[in-house]
Design an enzyme around this catalytic site. Structure first.
Site, short mmCIF file in Angstrom:
data_model
loop_
_atom_site.label_atom_id
_atom_site.label_comp_id
_atom_site.label_asym_id
_atom_site.label_seq_id
_atom_site.Cartn_x
_atom_site.Cartn_y
_atom_site.Cartn_z
N TYR A 1 -83.98 -2.71 75.88
CA TYR A 1 -83.00 -2.19 74.92
C TYR A 1 -83.62 -1.10 74.04
O TYR A 1 -84.77 -1.20 73.60
CB TYR A 1 -82.47 -3.31 74.02
CG TYR A 1 -81.48 -4.25 74.71
CD1 TYR A 1 -80.99 -3.98 75.99
CD2 TYR A 1 -81.02 -5.39 74.06
CE1 TYR A 1 -80.09 -4.84 76.61
CE2 TYR A 1 -80.10 -6.25 74.67
CZ TYR A 1 -79.65 -5.96 75.94
OH TYR A 1 -78.74 -6.80 76.54
N SER B 1 -78.97 -13.67 83.86
CA SER B 1 -77.90 -12.80 83.40
C SER B 1 -77.33 -12.06 84.60
O SER B 1 -78.10 -11.55 85.44
CB SER B 1 -78.46 -11.80 82.37
OG SER B 1 -77.45 -10.99 81.83
N LEU C 1 -65.70 -6.29 74.26
CA LEU C 1 -64.82 -5.18 73.87
C LEU C 1 -64.99 -3.97 74.78
O LEU C 1 -64.51 -2.87 74.46
CB LEU C 1 -65.10 -4.78 72.41
CG LEU C 1 -65.01 -5.91 71.38
CD1 LEU C 1 -65.43 -5.42 70.00
CD2 LEU C 1 -63.60 -6.48 71.33
N LEU D 1 -62.20 -0.34 75.24
CA LEU D 1 -60.94 -1.02 74.92
C LEU D 1 -60.13 -0.24 73.88
O LEU D 1 -58.90 -0.19 73.93
CB LEU D 1 -61.25 -2.43 74.41
CG LEU D 1 -60.09 -3.24 73.85
CD1 LEU D 1 -59.10 -3.57 74.96
CD2 LEU D 1 -60.60 -4.54 73.22
N ASP E 1 -59.98 4.28 75.68
CA ASP E 1 -59.50 4.76 76.98
C ASP E 1 -57.98 4.66 77.08
O ASP E 1 -57.39 3.63 76.74
CB ASP E 1 -60.14 3.96 78.12
CG ASP E 1 -61.61 4.29 78.30
OD1 ASP E 1 -62.17 4.96 77.42
OD2 ASP E 1 -62.19 3.90 79.33
N SER F 1 -72.05 -5.12 66.94
CA SER F 1 -71.92 -4.16 65.84
C SER F 1 -73.02 -4.35 64.79
O SER F 1 -73.39 -5.46 64.45
CB SER F 1 -70.56 -4.32 65.17
OG SER F 1 -70.45 -3.46 64.05
N GLY F 2 -73.49 -3.22 64.25
CA GLY F 2 -74.45 -3.27 63.16
C GLY F 2 -73.80 -3.22 61.80
O GLY F 2 -74.48 -3.07 60.78
#
Length: 298
Positions: free
Chosen positions: A55, A158, A212, A217, A220, A263-264
């Protein structure tokens, strides 16, 4: 405050919602600001933090670790999840992106994560993606070694298919704790291909990424009918926003996925908790499904 769940019969226990740190480097936080952000989501009861070695171009783990060094007491209040097994070109040694699930790489990757996080154990280590060259015995060798040394408490995968999951499980003396999967109204294949059925069969709760759609979401044009339906269901249920409806839609699945919030902004994290109070009817759930896919059930 969010509830806590055992995500597998042998553990671990995680918060009902998970804080995802995939985009940490985009948030522009100083280590001190990140300490504050972590403290805020801990106060909300979101104690599980999701990471991966790759990441942020291999930078997010170390950045998160700076916050843990500033405030070491945070570690005991967190469950740290990370992943390994992808080699991206962000590392100059990798001329092309590929997967790597050899025993030595898994062990060295886990040890690097421990150094980055300034900790002596990981709560959960996942193989990030299925590897066509995956040798289940090699992965099991690494997992068993890391478990016996106390460096990793629990293991999982994963994006694995049921067959890949079963193959790896067949080589291990302990149960895999989860399969982290893309689950969203705009990505529904796993709902009917047996992946979530396996989770239900084994009584393990999947972790749900990109609920999301990475923001698609909201942006687009093709998802305009879905946004309209989510808006209608939002009004019917008294939800504050359509994000809450989406998280409730994901959690309505009988395998009880744990949504990962990416989200941050603490306001959006706090708002996500509202999804725990929303109980979608079966018809509302299928209306959202239809609006996303564009067709009714067969």
């Amino acid at each position: 405050m969010t509830e806590r769940l055992h995500i597998a019969p042998q553990g671990p226990e995680f918060s009902r919602l998970v804080m995802g740190y995939w985009r940490l480097m985009e948030w522009g936080m100083t280590p001190q600001q990140l300490v504050g952000f972590i403290e805020q989501h801990l106060e909300l009861g979101i104690t599980t933090a999701d990471h991966a070695d790759i990441y942020g171009g291999y930078l997010c783990e170390a950045e998160f670790g700076k916050a843990l060094r500033l405030e070491p007491s945070l570690r005991q209040r967190l469950e740290l999840v990370t992943k390994c097994g992808i080699a991206t070109t962000a590392n100059p040694q990798n001329k092309i992106g590929h997967y790597i699930t050899e025993s030595g790489h898994i062990i060295s990757s886990a040890e690097t994560s421990l150094r980055h996080f300034n900790t002596d154990y990981l709560d959960l280590l996942l193989i990030h993606r299925p590897d066509p060259l995956m040798d289940a015995d090699e992965i099991a060798e690494a997992f068993i070694s890391l478990h016996q040394s106390g460096k990793v408490k629990h293991f999982g995968v994963s994006n694995f298919t049921p067959a890949q999951f079963s193959l790896l499980q067949s080589r291990l003396p302990f149960t895999l704790a989860t399969n982290q999967l893309e689950i969203s109204p705009i990505h529904q294949p796993l709902l009917l291909d047996g992946t979530l059925d396996q989770c239900q069969q084994l009584r393990i709760r999947p972790m749900a990424w990109s609920c999301l759609g990475g923001g698609r979401l909201f942006n687009d044009a093709e998802f305009a009918p879905l946004r309209d339906e989510l808006q209608t269901v939002m009004q019917e249920t008294g939800a504050e926003n359509i994000e809450q409806v989406v998280y409730a839609w994901v959690m309505r699945l009988p395998s009880q996925p744990l949504p990962i919030i990416g989200s941050g902004k603490i306001e959006r994290v706090r708002a996500a908790l509202g999804s725990l109070k929303i109980n979608l009817t079966r018809q509302q759930w299928f209306r959202i499904r239809k609006a996303a896919l564009g067709y009714d059930v067969p």
